[in-house]
Write an enzyme that holds these catalytic residues in place. Structure first.
Site, PDB file in Angstrom:
ATOM      1  N   LYS A  22     -14.509 -74.463  58.768  1.00 23.75           N
ATOM      2  CA  LYS A  22     -15.635 -73.615  59.845  1.00 23.75           C
ATOM      3  C   LYS A  22     -16.968 -74.309  59.256  1.00 23.75           C
ATOM      4  O   LYS A  22     -18.136 -74.573  59.915  1.00 23.75           O
ATOM      5  CB  LYS A  22     -15.679 -72.467  58.925  1.00 23.75           C
ATOM      6  CG  LYS A  22     -17.101 -71.517  59.339  1.00 23.75           C
ATOM      7  CD  LYS A  22     -16.866 -70.035  58.824  1.00 23.75           C
ATOM      8  CE  LYS A  22     -17.342 -69.791  57.468  1.00 23.75           C
ATOM      9  NZ  LYS A  22     -18.688 -69.923  57.058  1.00 23.75           N
ATOM     10  N   ASN A  23     -17.477 -74.535  57.848  1.00 24.83           N
ATOM     11  CA  ASN A  23     -18.616 -74.993  57.290  1.00 24.83           C
ATOM     12  C   ASN A  23     -18.871 -76.677  57.590  1.00 24.83           C
ATOM     13  O   ASN A  23     -19.939 -76.899  57.618  1.00 24.83           O
ATOM     14  CB  ASN A  23     -18.661 -74.857  55.879  1.00 24.83           C
ATOM     15  CG  ASN A  23     -18.880 -73.352  55.564  1.00 24.83           C
ATOM     16  OD1 ASN A  23     -19.154 -72.490  56.586  1.00 24.83           O
ATOM     17  ND2 ASN A  23     -18.498 -72.949  54.384  1.00 24.83           N
ATOM     18  N   CYS A 116     -28.344 -61.205  54.000  1.00 24.90           N
ATOM     19  CA  CYS A 116     -26.931 -60.688  54.138  1.00 24.90           C
ATOM     20  C   CYS A 116     -26.212 -60.042  53.063  1.00 24.90           C
ATOM     21  O   CYS A 116     -26.997 -60.058  51.906  1.00 24.90           O
ATOM     22  CB  CYS A 116     -26.199 -62.147  54.793  1.00 24.90           C
ATOM     23  SG  CYS A 116     -25.547 -63.045  53.381  1.00 24.90           S
ATOM     24  N   ARG A 121     -30.947 -65.133  50.437  1.00 24.18           N
ATOM     25  CA  ARG A 121     -30.782 -66.563  51.071  1.00 24.18           C
ATOM     26  C   ARG A 121     -31.964 -66.800  51.797  1.00 24.18           C
ATOM     27  O   ARG A 121     -32.077 -67.012  53.081  1.00 24.18           O
ATOM     28  CB  ARG A 121     -29.575 -66.291  52.104  1.00 24.18           C
ATOM     29  CG  ARG A 121     -28.206 -65.650  51.329  1.00 24.18           C
ATOM     30  CD  ARG A 121     -27.125 -65.697  51.983  1.00 24.18           C
ATOM     31  NE  ARG A 121     -26.513 -66.980  52.547  1.00 24.18           N
ATOM     32  CZ  ARG A 121     -25.399 -66.925  53.013  1.00 24.18           C
ATOM     33  NH1 ARG A 121     -24.907 -66.051  53.706  1.00 24.18           N
ATOM     34  NH2 ARG A 121     -24.935 -68.517  53.432  1.00 24.18           N
ATOM     35  N   ASP A 303     -17.569 -70.069  47.548  1.00 26.37           N
ATOM     36  CA  ASP A 303     -16.849 -69.380  48.366  1.00 26.37           C
ATOM     37  C   ASP A 303     -15.473 -69.202  47.866  1.00 26.37           C
ATOM     38  O   ASP A 303     -14.634 -68.403  48.781  1.00 26.37           O
ATOM     39  CB  ASP A 303     -16.785 -70.228  49.737  1.00 26.37           C
ATOM     40  CG  ASP A 303     -18.215 -70.278  50.359  1.00 26.37           C
ATOM     41  OD1 ASP A 303     -18.479 -71.160  50.911  1.00 26.37           O
ATOM     42  OD2 ASP A 303     -19.114 -69.462  50.154  1.00 26.37           O
ATOM     43  N   ARG A 395     -14.955 -63.729  60.956  1.00 29.60           N
ATOM     44  CA  ARG A 395     -15.645 -64.862  61.267  1.00 29.60           C
ATOM     45  C   ARG A 395     -15.535 -66.109  60.521  1.00 29.60           C
ATOM     46  O   ARG A 395     -16.137 -66.966  61.000  1.00 29.60           O
ATOM     47  CB  ARG A 395     -17.327 -64.206  60.655  1.00 29.60           C
ATOM     48  CG  ARG A 395     -17.963 -62.869  61.278  1.00 29.60           C
ATOM     49  CD  ARG A 395     -19.250 -62.821  60.669  1.00 29.60           C
ATOM     50  NE  ARG A 395     -19.686 -64.277  60.254  1.00 29.60           N
ATOM     51  CZ  ARG A 395     -20.969 -64.095  59.240  1.00 29.60           C
ATOM     52  NH1 ARG A 395     -21.390 -63.182  58.644  1.00 29.60           N
ATOM     53  NH2 ARG A 395     -21.378 -65.278  58.871  1.00 29.60           N
TER      54      ARG A 395
HETATM   55  C1  EPZ Z   1     -23.701 -72.525  52.530  1.00 30.82           C
HETATM   56  O1  EPZ Z   1     -24.667 -71.430  52.911  1.00 30.82           O
HETATM   57  C2  EPZ Z   1     -22.271 -71.914  53.231  1.00 30.82           C
HETATM   58  N1  EPZ Z   1     -22.355 -71.629  54.589  1.00 30.82           N
HETATM   59  C3  EPZ Z   1     -22.006 -70.902  52.380  1.00 30.82           C
HETATM   60  O2  EPZ Z   1     -20.683 -70.334  52.828  1.00 30.82           O
HETATM   61  C4  EPZ Z   1     -21.950 -71.057  50.968  1.00 30.82           C
HETATM   62  O3  EPZ Z   1     -21.565 -69.830  50.249  1.00 30.82           O
HETATM   63  C5  EPZ Z   1     -23.146 -71.845  50.487  1.00 30.82           C
HETATM   64  O4  EPZ Z   1     -23.512 -72.891  51.207  1.00 30.82           O
HETATM   65  C6  EPZ Z   1     -23.145 -72.296  48.910  1.00 30.82           C
HETATM   66  O5  EPZ Z   1     -22.244 -73.236  49.202  1.00 30.82           O
HETATM   67  C7  EPZ Z   1     -22.468 -72.628  55.547  1.00 30.82           C
HETATM   68  O6  EPZ Z   1     -22.102 -73.983  55.055  1.00 30.82           O
HETATM   69  C8  EPZ Z   1     -22.260 -72.281  56.855  1.00 30.82           C
HETATM   70  P1  EPZ Z   1     -27.289 -72.541  49.927  1.00 30.82           P
HETATM   71  P2  EPZ Z   1     -26.179 -71.768  52.604  1.00 30.82           P
HETATM   72  O7  EPZ Z   1     -28.458 -72.885  50.875  1.00 30.82           O
HETATM   73  O8  EPZ Z   1     -26.506 -73.107  53.193  1.00 30.82           O
HETATM   74  C9  EPZ Z   1     -30.671 -71.032  47.493  1.00 30.82           C
HETATM   75  C10 EPZ Z   1     -19.113 -68.806  53.700  1.00 30.82           C
HETATM   76  O9  EPZ Z   1     -18.454 -67.829  53.187  1.00 30.82           O
HETATM   77  N2  EPZ Z   1     -31.646 -71.484  48.457  1.00 30.82           N
HETATM   78  O10 EPZ Z   1     -26.626 -73.656  49.773  1.00 30.82           O
HETATM   79  O11 EPZ Z   1     -26.910 -70.539  53.217  1.00 30.82           O
HETATM   80  C11 EPZ Z   1     -29.971 -69.690  48.032  1.00 30.82           C
HETATM   81  O12 EPZ Z   1     -30.600 -68.477  47.934  1.00 30.82           O
HETATM   82  C12 EPZ Z   1     -20.539 -69.201  53.655  1.00 30.82           C
HETATM   83  O13 EPZ Z   1     -18.581 -69.832  54.359  1.00 30.82           O
HETATM   84  C13 EPZ Z   1     -32.867 -71.279  48.352  1.00 30.82           C
HETATM   85  O14 EPZ Z   1     -33.476 -70.945  47.151  1.00 30.82           O
HETATM   86  O15 EPZ Z   1     -26.327 -71.525  50.968  1.00 30.82           O
HETATM   87  C14 EPZ Z   1     -28.633 -69.752  46.944  1.00 30.82           C
HETATM   88  O16 EPZ Z   1     -28.945 -69.275  45.865  1.00 30.82           O
HETATM   89  C15 EPZ Z   1     -20.987 -67.867  52.802  1.00 30.82           C
HETATM   90  N3  EPZ Z   1     -33.841 -71.746  49.440  1.00 30.82           N
HETATM   91  C16 EPZ Z   1     -28.384 -71.210  46.753  1.00 30.82           C
HETATM   92  O17 EPZ Z   1     -29.784 -71.717  47.205  1.00 30.82           O
HETATM   93  C17 EPZ Z   1     -33.127 -72.426  50.331  1.00 30.82           C
HETATM   94  O18 EPZ Z   1     -33.974 -72.780  51.384  1.00 30.82           O
HETATM   95  C18 EPZ Z   1     -27.420 -71.839  47.544  1.00 30.82           C
HETATM   96  O19 EPZ Z   1     -27.495 -71.404  49.202  1.00 30.82           O
HETATM   97  C19 EPZ Z   1     -32.014 -72.172  50.805  1.00 30.82           C
HETATM   98  C20 EPZ Z   1     -31.105 -71.943  49.548  1.00 30.82           C
END
Ligand code: EPZ
Length: 414
Positions: A22-23, A116, A121, A303, A395
């Site tokens: 998915k990702n 969410c 996020r 995840d 999802r």
């Molecule tokens: C991706 O989400 C994945 N989704 C998530 O999977 C996964 O949990 C996450 O990466 C971490 O591996 C997809 O790939 C579609 P992040 P993403 O930006 O990109 C902080 C699932 O179940 N952050 O890597 O939204 C954020 O708050 C989903 O498949 C900032 O501070 O996650 C978090 O603490 C759930 N500023 C950390 O980074 C930003 O601009 C990681 O978030 C962006 C993120």
């Protein structure tokens, strides 16, 4: 609203083929906007989030045909750069369309994604990356308005190793004049898959230590591509075998994507064996307690945290699971308590005192992976478990109950 009804206590046995990632699918589908023409993408999982991304691509002007895991998408005429709140609000990863539209049209009007169940996020890293590339960002009425006259290469340092932040900057920078360097980028397998896809279309991206270097090109060619296996789904099934005392074989999964999880499962006492066709996961002995701390790749994947938490509720001792990535990724814990788990929360850590068995109960899914954790707990629990709000699970997982049933689980969607 549909539910899963599970009769627990049956070890998972047998062989199963899982779906595409998915990702990896979400950013790769968005990337098709960067190369006008017909793309053929194979092994695309038919699940909720992918269907949402297809809706968004169609809203920009793409023509799509999605049959039996192959998506034919024609991005010749992309005319609309506005993506409405209704589409973005159901899936945060929708924001990936911003980078693709900036790359293709030089503009994007995308609703700011909401928070969410697992945390706020933020997208500050995405926006700072766009601005560094010469994109003007304004925010009005909940929309991010991004416009640029010409994209130019930049030096970008990511404050957080954000997965979609890295992906969005990759999408926006492939045509930027000169060289772009992104340091502290996310190294998850799906980010590497996106780089492979972009390079197959003619982009010039290479990894160098803790940076990726993108050399701007003029245009990209549409391509035929196959999505890699979903290591989050594979990891969920490995834990399913462990929690039910099972013995399963996962066909064509990539061992290297699951190294951190396999190491943890072996520490817990689970037998994980590799052969050329896949991975065998068997649990005969007791579940040993351990500590788990989530971290960006190659750390333990967040995840899979809810799922391994469910497994450790049955360990022979006390375990500690620390969630460093999201501030609210313990929504599965009150539900596991309803099934007899003994878990105390202390800030970012769950202290899990192992019990001999879980008991079936009525529980509620709150996000994709919390829902998956409850399914695993139900497969192991004594008696019947009913899981509501399974649209969260749909999802992120394709036909989960069918795959589990082929392994002998008694689970039905009602
Ligand atoms: C991706 O989400 C994945 N989704 C998530 O999977 C996964 O949990 C996450 O990466 C971490 O591996 C997809 O790939 C579609 P992040 P993403 O930006 O990109 C902080 C699932 O179940 N952050 O890597 O939204 C954020 O708050 C989903 O498949 C900032 O501070 O996650 C978090 O603490 C759930 N500023 C950390 O980074 C930003 O601009 C990681 O978030 C962006 C993120």
């Amino acid at each position: 609203m549909k539910k899963f009804v599970i009769e627990g206590g049956r070890p998972l046995k047998g062989e199963v083929t899982l779906s595409g990632s998915k990702n990896a699918s979400l950013p790769i589908l968005a990337a098709t906007l960067l190369a006008p023409g017909e793309h053929i993408i194979h092994n695309v999982p038919m699940l909720g989030d992918v269907k949402t991304m297809i809706k968004i691509l169609k809203a920009t002007g793409a023509i799509t045909k999605f049959e039996n895991h192959t998506l034919v998408i024609n991005t010749k005429s992309i005319t609309n750069s506005k993506v409405p709140y209704e589409l973005v609000s159901t899936m945060r990863a929708s924001f990936l369309i911003a980078g693709a539209l900036i790359g293709r049209l030089g503009e994007a009007y995308v609703s700011r994604p909401g928070g969410c169940a697992i945390g706020s996020r933020p997208i500050d890293g995405h926006l700072k990356g766009f601005e560094a590339l010469g994109v003007k960002i304004e925010e009005k009425h909940g929309y991010i308005n991004a416009t640029t006259k010409d994209l130019k290469g930049a030096e970008i340092w990511l404050n957080e190793r954000s997965v979609t932040g890295t992906e969005n900057i990759l999408l926006a920078s492939v045509f930027a004049k000169g060289e772009t360097r992104v340091t502290n980028y996310a190294k998850e397998p799906h980010v590497i898959d996106l780089i492979k896809f972009l390079n197959s279309m003619g982009a010039k991206i290479k990894a160098q230590d803790d940076s990726i270097i993108i050399e701007g090109v003029k245009k990209l060619q549409p391509k035929e591509y196959t999505i890699s296996p979903d290591y989050n789904e594979a990891g969920t099934f490995m834990i399913g075998s462990a929690i039910t005392g099972g013995d399963i074989f996962l066909r064509d999964v990539r061992w290297e994507d699951s190294i951190s999880e396999i190491a943890k499962l072996r520490e817990i006492g689970v037998e994980v064996k590799k052969d050329k066709l896949g991975i065998r996961v068997k649990r005969k002995k007791i579940i040993k307690p351990c500590t788990v701390k989530t971290a960006p790749c190659p750390g333990f994947p967040t995840d899979l945290q809810p799922q391994i938490t469910a497994l450790l509720t049955l360990a022979d001792g006390t375990s500690i699971v620390t969630e460093t990535m999201f501030e609210q990724r313990f929504n599965h814990i009150p539900e596991l308590r309803r099934m007899g788990a003994q878990i105390e929360l202390e800030e970012r850590s769950a202290i899990i005192k192992g019990v001999s068995e879980l008991s079936g109960a009525k529980v509620m899914a709150s996000d994709i992976r919390a829902g998956a954790a409850l399914v695993l707990a139900g497969l192991s629990a004594k008696g019947v478990t009913e899981i509501s709000r399974i649209y969260h699970i749909d999802r992120g997982y394709e036909n989960l109950e069918t795959k589990l049933s082929t392994l002998g689980a008694k689970i039905k969607r009602v």
